[in-house]
Structures are given as structure tokens and as C-alpha cells.
Scaffold this motif. Structure first.
Motif, PDB file in Angstrom:
ATOM      1  N   LEU A  66      10.382  -7.339   5.352  1.00 11.56           N
ATOM      2  CA  LEU A  66      10.006  -8.685   5.790  1.00 11.56           C
ATOM      3  C   LEU A  66       8.691  -9.179   5.203  1.00 11.56           C
ATOM      4  CD1 LEU A  66      10.920  -8.602   9.578  1.00 11.56           C
ATOM      5  CD2 LEU A  66      11.805 -10.210   7.869  1.00 11.56           C
ATOM      6  N   ASP A  67       7.894  -8.287   4.642  1.00 15.84           N
ATOM      7  CA  ASP A  67       6.537  -8.647   4.209  1.00 15.84           C
ATOM      8  C   ASP A  67       6.584  -9.649   3.049  1.00 15.84           C
ATOM      9  OD1 ASP A  67       3.771  -8.695   3.742  1.00 15.84           O
ATOM     10  OD2 ASP A  67       3.620  -6.601   4.374  1.00 15.84           O
ATOM     11  N   GLU A  68       5.937 -10.793   3.238  1.00 13.43           N
ATOM     12  CA  GLU A  68       5.859 -11.826   2.207  1.00 13.43           C
ATOM     13  C   GLU A  68       4.478 -11.889   1.565  1.00 13.43           C
ATOM     14  OE1 GLU A  68       7.491 -15.630   3.356  1.00 13.43           O
ATOM     15  OE2 GLU A  68       9.125 -14.682   4.463  1.00 13.43           O
ATOM     16  N   ASP A  69       3.629 -10.931   1.883  1.00 18.02           N
ATOM     17  CA  ASP A  69       2.260 -10.888   1.370  1.00 18.02           C
ATOM     18  C   ASP A  69       2.200  -9.972   0.148  1.00 18.02           C
ATOM     19  OD1 ASP A  69      -0.449 -10.840   0.898  1.00 18.02           O
ATOM     20  OD2 ASP A  69      -0.963  -9.865   2.794  1.00 18.02           O
ATOM     21  N   ALA A  70       1.990 -10.552  -1.017  1.00 15.26           N
ATOM     22  CA  ALA A  70       1.926  -9.760  -2.249  1.00 15.26           C
ATOM     23  C   ALA A  70       0.824  -8.711  -2.187  1.00 15.26           C
ATOM     24  CB  ALA A  70       1.716 -10.676  -3.454  1.00 15.26           C
ATOM     25  N   ALA A  71      -0.237  -8.967  -1.421  1.00 17.09           N
ATOM     26  CA  ALA A  71      -1.332  -8.009  -1.299  1.00 17.09           C
ATOM     27  C   ALA A  71      -0.908  -6.728  -0.590  1.00 17.09           C
ATOM     28  CB  ALA A  71      -2.512  -8.649  -0.580  1.00 17.09           C
ATOM     29  N   ALA A  72       0.248  -6.721   0.058  1.00 22.12           N
ATOM     30  CA  ALA A  72       0.745  -5.525   0.733  1.00 22.12           C
ATOM     31  C   ALA A  72       1.276  -4.492  -0.253  1.00 22.12           C
ATOM     32  CB  ALA A  72       1.832  -5.896   1.729  1.00 22.12           C
ATOM     33  N   PHE A  73       1.391  -4.880  -1.529  1.00 29.45           N
ATOM     34  CA  PHE A  73       1.948  -4.008  -2.554  1.00 29.45           C
ATOM     35  C   PHE A  73       0.980  -3.928  -3.726  1.00 29.45           C
ATOM     36  CE2 PHE A  73       5.261  -6.138  -0.227  1.00 29.45           C
ATOM     37  CZ  PHE A  73       6.111  -5.112   0.133  1.00 29.45           C
ATOM     38  N   ALA A  74       0.766  -2.715  -4.225  1.00 28.90           N
ATOM     39  CA  ALA A  74      -0.103  -2.551  -5.387  1.00 28.90           C
ATOM     40  C   ALA A  74       0.420  -1.402  -6.234  1.00 28.90           C
ATOM     41  CB  ALA A  74      -1.536  -2.269  -4.948  1.00 28.90           C
ATOM     42  N   VAL A  75       0.254  -1.555  -7.527  1.00 27.22           N
ATOM     43  CA  VAL A  75       0.626  -0.502  -8.458  1.00 27.22           C
ATOM     44  C   VAL A  75      -0.619  -0.126  -9.232  1.00 27.22           C
ATOM     45  CG1 VAL A  75       2.065   0.106 -10.434  1.00 27.22           C
ATOM     46  CG2 VAL A  75       2.984  -1.380  -8.651  1.00 27.22           C
ATOM     47  N   GLY A  76      -0.991   1.148  -9.135  1.00 25.36           N
ATOM     48  CA  GLY A  76      -2.153   1.648  -9.847  1.00 25.36           C
ATOM     49  C   GLY A  76      -1.764   2.817 -10.727  1.00 25.36           C
ATOM     50  N   ASP A  77      -2.741   3.418 -11.349  1.00 28.70           N
ATOM     51  CA  ASP A  77      -2.486   4.555 -12.234  1.00 28.70           C
ATOM     52  C   ASP A  77      -1.911   5.751 -11.477  1.00 28.70           C
ATOM     53  OD1 ASP A  77      -3.406   3.129 -14.409  1.00 28.70           O
ATOM     54  OD2 ASP A  77      -5.439   3.959 -14.285  1.00 28.70           O
ATOM     55  N   ASP A  78      -2.313   5.915 -10.218  1.00 30.42           N
ATOM     56  CA  ASP A  78      -1.926   7.104  -9.467  1.00 30.42           C
ATOM     57  C   ASP A  78      -0.912   6.870  -8.361  1.00 30.42           C
ATOM     58  OD1 ASP A  78      -3.734   8.642 -10.961  1.00 30.42           O
ATOM     59  OD2 ASP A  78      -5.381   8.096  -9.612  1.00 30.42           O
ATOM     60  N   ALA A  79      -0.718   5.617  -7.961  1.00 28.26           N
ATOM     61  CA  ALA A  79       0.147   5.398  -6.801  1.00 28.26           C
ATOM     62  C   ALA A  79       0.707   3.986  -6.755  1.00 28.26           C
ATOM     63  CB  ALA A  79      -0.640   5.669  -5.514  1.00 28.26           C
TER      64      ALA A  79
END
Length: 157
Positions: A102-115
Motif C-alpha cells: 500500500l505504500d505510496e511514499d517513494a522514500a520508503a524504498f531505497a537501493v544502495g550498494d549494500d542493501a
């Protein structure tokens, strides 16, 4: 040649998931269509993910997955990936997955080098790779450019 076969199942149809497993196939879920009734609810989709996980069924998703983040009724492919990794790597249940779907907040998802981070849960590359190999194998979109442009806009690509 060994070509995987995926059989379409409407989320919530546990008997159909059992048949898919008996046939030695993977499951396919349709996440959208031309009318709102063709979009499974987040609860149905969460139940489907857990049903596939619990049966050892890989699945793929099609239709309606043009954007990485949920937008109204349309599911986001990062939401779906995040829910799948939480289900596979952490054993999350449907209730936890619904919140991710249900989350519509893009800030709830992140892609980094490690995770890959989903709502504060940092999920390492190994967890994502295992999920992609054993549970959520991929998704299809009618558009190549929309998902790529959106991921660039989120600074993921």
C-alpha cells in the motif's frame, strides 16, 4: 531445453496454487488491467505472495506494473519486490506485506550498494538474489521506458 512454465492464478485461490505446484510449474499473477476490478487488492496480493512462498512456488507478475511505486489502485513493482523479499528473507506474513504493497511514499524504498531498504528493513543483496531465484522471478510491463524513466527519477538508475 528446460523452459519454465507459469500458470496464471487469481490471488486468493489456494486450490489453484496447489494445482500449479502439482504440475511442477510456477505461478503467474496479473496485477492490473483495463478496469479497476482487474487489480487484485493488496491483501489478495499479499496472500498470493505468502501462498507461493509457503508452497515453494516461484512466481512472476504481469499487467499494470508500469511504475516502481504504488499509485492509487496501480501496484508498484518496487512495492511487489519489497513485499516478496520481506516474505522470503524475513518470513513476513500477509499483514506486514499489505503495508508495503500500500505504500505510496517513494522514500520508503531505497537501493544502495549494500542493501535494498524497504520501510526501514535493510535487505542485503543475498536476500534479494535468493528471493529473485526462488520466489519473485520477474515482472512484465507494457512499457520499457516508463519503468526506466521512473527509476532514473528516483535516482535508483
Amino acid at each position: 531445453m528446460n523452459v519454465p512454465v507459469f500458470l496464471e492464478v487469481w490471488p486468493g485461490d489456494d486450490a489453484a496454487l496447489d494445482v500449479v505446484r502439482e504440475r511442477g510449474a510456477g505461478a503467474k499473477v496479473r496485477c492490473g488491467g483495463p478496469t479497476p476490478d482487474m487489480f487484485p487488492s493488496p491483501a489478495e496480493l499479499a496472500h498470493f505472495i505468502c501462498g507461493c512462498r509457503d508452497r515453494g512456488l516461484p512466481f512472476k507478475a504481469t499487467a499494470g506494473l508500469h511504475h516502481p511505486i504504488r499509485d492509487g489502485v496501480a501496484h508498484g513493482f518496487l512495492n511487489l519486490l519489497g513485499a516478496s523479499v520481506l516474505a522470503h528473507a524475513e518470513g513476513a506474513g500477509p499483514r506486514d506485506l499489505v503495508a508495503v504493497l500500500l505504500d505510496e511514499d517513494a522514500a520508503a524504498f531505497a537501493v544502495g550498494d549494500d542493501a535494498f531498504t524497504v520501510r526501514g528493513h535493510a535487505l542485503g543483496a543475498g536476500a534479494v538474489a535468493a528471493t529473485r531465484e526462488r520466489l519473485f522471478t520477474g515482472f512484465g510491463s507494457c512499457s520499457f521506458s516508463e519503468p526506466v524513466e521512473d527509476l532514473r527519477g528516483l535516482r535508483i538508475l
